[in-house]
Design a protein around this motif. Sequence first.
Motif, mmCIF file in Angstrom:
data_model
loop_
_atom_site.group_PDB
_atom_site.id
_atom_site.type_symbol
_atom_site.label_atom_id
_atom_site.label_comp_id
_atom_site.label_asym_id
_atom_site.label_seq_id
_atom_site.Cartn_x
_atom_site.Cartn_y
_atom_site.Cartn_z
ATOM 1 N N TYR A 1 0.874 -1.170 0.000
ATOM 2 C CA TYR A 1 0.000 0.000 0.000
ATOM 3 C C TYR A 1 0.912 1.222 0.000
ATOM 4 C CZ TYR A 1 -3.679 -3.280 1.323
ATOM 5 O OH TYR A 1 -4.561 -4.327 1.359
ATOM 6 N N GLY A 2 1.184 1.745 -1.178
ATOM 7 C CA GLY A 2 2.165 2.813 -1.292
ATOM 8 C C GLY A 2 3.550 2.278 -0.957
ATOM 9 N N GLN A 3 4.208 2.887 0.041
ATOM 10 C CA GLN A 3 5.538 2.446 0.445
ATOM 11 C C GLN A 3 5.488 1.342 1.493
ATOM 12 O OE1 GLN A 3 8.402 3.563 -1.036
ATOM 13 N NE2 GLN A 3 6.924 4.580 -2.412
ATOM 14 N N ARG A 4 4.302 1.063 2.013
ATOM 15 C CA ARG A 4 4.180 0.084 3.097
ATOM 16 C C ARG A 4 3.895 -1.310 2.546
ATOM 17 N NH1 ARG A 4 -0.321 -1.904 5.698
ATOM 18 N NH2 ARG A 4 0.051 -2.829 7.762
ATOM 19 N N ALA A 5 4.690 -2.287 3.001
ATOM 20 C CA ALA A 5 4.489 -3.677 2.600
ATOM 21 C C ALA A 5 3.655 -4.386 3.660
ATOM 22 C CB ALA A 5 5.826 -4.386 2.426
ATOM 23 N N ALA A 6 2.410 -4.707 3.321
ATOM 24 C CA ALA A 6 1.560 -5.456 4.258
ATOM 25 C C ALA A 6 1.927 -6.930 4.256
ATOM 26 C CB ALA A 6 0.089 -5.291 3.884
ATOM 27 N N VAL A 7 2.302 -7.441 3.089
ATOM 28 C CA VAL A 7 2.777 -8.817 2.926
ATOM 29 C C VAL A 7 4.013 -8.748 2.050
ATOM 30 C CG1 VAL A 7 2.244 -11.118 2.031
ATOM 31 C CG2 VAL A 7 0.453 -9.775 3.155
ATOM 32 N N ASP A 8 5.073 -9.442 2.464
ATOM 33 C CA ASP A 8 6.379 -9.254 1.825
ATOM 34 C C ASP A 8 7.000 -10.594 1.424
ATOM 35 O OD1 ASP A 8 8.766 -8.283 0.921
ATOM 36 O OD2 ASP A 8 9.419 -7.423 2.821
ATOM 37 N N ASP A 9 6.840 -10.969 0.149
ATOM 38 C CA ASP A 9 7.489 -12.154 -0.431
ATOM 39 C C ASP A 9 7.202 -13.415 0.391
ATOM 40 O OD1 ASP A 9 9.000 -13.372 -2.428
ATOM 41 O OD2 ASP A 9 10.843 -13.258 -1.253
ATOM 42 N N LEU A 10 5.933 -13.679 0.613
ATOM 43 C CA LEU A 10 5.499 -14.772 1.476
ATOM 44 C C LEU A 10 5.324 -16.049 0.660
ATOM 45 C CD1 LEU A 10 4.827 -14.967 4.494
ATOM 46 C CD2 LEU A 10 2.449 -14.466 3.916
ATOM 47 N N THR A 11 5.914 -17.141 1.149
ATOM 48 C CA THR A 11 5.790 -18.438 0.491
ATOM 49 C C THR A 11 5.513 -19.515 1.534
ATOM 50 O OG1 THR A 11 7.264 -17.867 -1.357
ATOM 51 C CG2 THR A 11 6.957 -20.204 -0.883
ATOM 52 N N PHE A 12 4.429 -20.267 1.355
ATOM 53 C CA PHE A 12 4.138 -21.413 2.214
ATOM 54 C C PHE A 12 3.053 -22.250 1.549
ATOM 55 C CE2 PHE A 12 1.318 -18.027 3.775
ATOM 56 C CZ PHE A 12 0.091 -18.658 3.823
ATOM 57 N N THR A 13 2.875 -23.473 2.042
ATOM 58 C CA THR A 13 1.861 -24.383 1.525
ATOM 59 C C THR A 13 1.026 -24.924 2.676
ATOM 60 O OG1 THR A 13 3.257 -25.046 -0.340
ATOM 61 C CG2 THR A 13 1.446 -26.522 0.248
ATOM 62 N N VAL A 14 -0.282 -24.883 2.513
ATOM 63 C CA VAL A 14 -1.197 -25.457 3.503
ATOM 64 C C VAL A 14 -1.706 -26.774 2.916
ATOM 65 C CG1 VAL A 14 -3.242 -25.098 4.925
ATOM 66 C CG2 VAL A 14 -1.882 -23.133 4.174
ATOM 67 N N ARG A 15 -1.397 -27.876 3.582
ATOM 68 C CA ARG A 15 -1.655 -29.200 3.020
ATOM 69 C C ARG A 15 -2.925 -29.832 3.595
ATOM 70 N NH1 ARG A 15 2.777 -30.248 0.135
ATOM 71 N NH2 ARG A 15 4.681 -29.132 0.698
ATOM 72 N N PRO A 16 -3.531 -30.732 2.833
ATOM 73 C CA PRO A 16 -4.746 -31.401 3.308
ATOM 74 C C PRO A 16 -4.448 -32.382 4.437
ATOM 75 C CG PRO A 16 -4.055 -32.309 1.198
ATOM 76 C CD PRO A 16 -3.179 -31.126 1.451
#
Length: 310
Positions: A11-26
């Motif tokens: 949001y402009g200069q603010r990073a609310a989420v930053d290069d997020l990587t993950f997996t939610v498995r069954p």
Amino acid sequence: MIEVKNLSKRYGQRAAVDDLTFTVRPGTVTGFLGPNGAGKSTTMRMIVGLDAATSGTVTINGRRYADHRAPLQEIGALLDARAVHPNRSAYNHLRAIAATTGIAKRRVDEVIDLVGLREVARKPAGSFSLGMSQRLGIATALLGDPETVLLDEPVNGLDPEGVLWIRNLLRALAAEGRTVFVSSHLMSEMALTAQHLVVIGRGRLIADVPIAEFTTRACVNSVRVRSPHSAALSDLLAGPDVSIASSERGVLEVIGLSIEQIGERAAEAGICLYELSPQQPSLEDVFMELTSGSVEYRATVEVAPAGKAA
């Protein structure tokens, strides 16, 4: 399955989420943890397409949410329990969603009974307590009998019976092989419900591990020792690499020595022990330690001396 890859939201200069990587498995209840402002709600909104990512991708069972022909049958989400027209009954709210998404009318009755709202199903949703609204939100999430369930703070406002119910429900859904992704600030409840944790702070990934591994990775384990001769025992155990604290009379919390070492030294000195037990850190302890540098909002509380007004 939910796959998040290099996801960012700015949001402009603010990073609310930053290069997020993950997996939610069954087959597993995955808890989603983070301090206020960590980016949890933003991430969940991007998973179901309510917020557009600045970069990166999110897929549910191999496709973006918008690309599924029947998205409610792929993923059911509870993001805001109050997002219901206040003058519409619980039954009509669910019936309208079912009618516009090709879901059979009988499924409405099934989820109403599942969440325990049968007696109030014809009452306006605006008259519901927060706990009842949560139940309606969960019913909405389960309406399409989805393979993936995403819930943001589902136990807020629930009484003890309701908390136990949602705990058992989430575990039952995972046992059926569904993907269950749930956020909460109640660490004690998450410790009882989740088998895996994804922890973020300031939009970045901090941990993505089984809960058993998470609770052993940060804090140093201690040993609780209870003895009528705690003072003498404290002197006996003292050393350069040993930390000893006492939170109550006759009890020592020892870090730096094993149970066996403490027991052997006490036996050799003829010191009686009433208790000698390992003390593993709680989920809350480890969470607070790992996220201490990621807390966006901190409060300062001053306690007035006894007998004086604050």
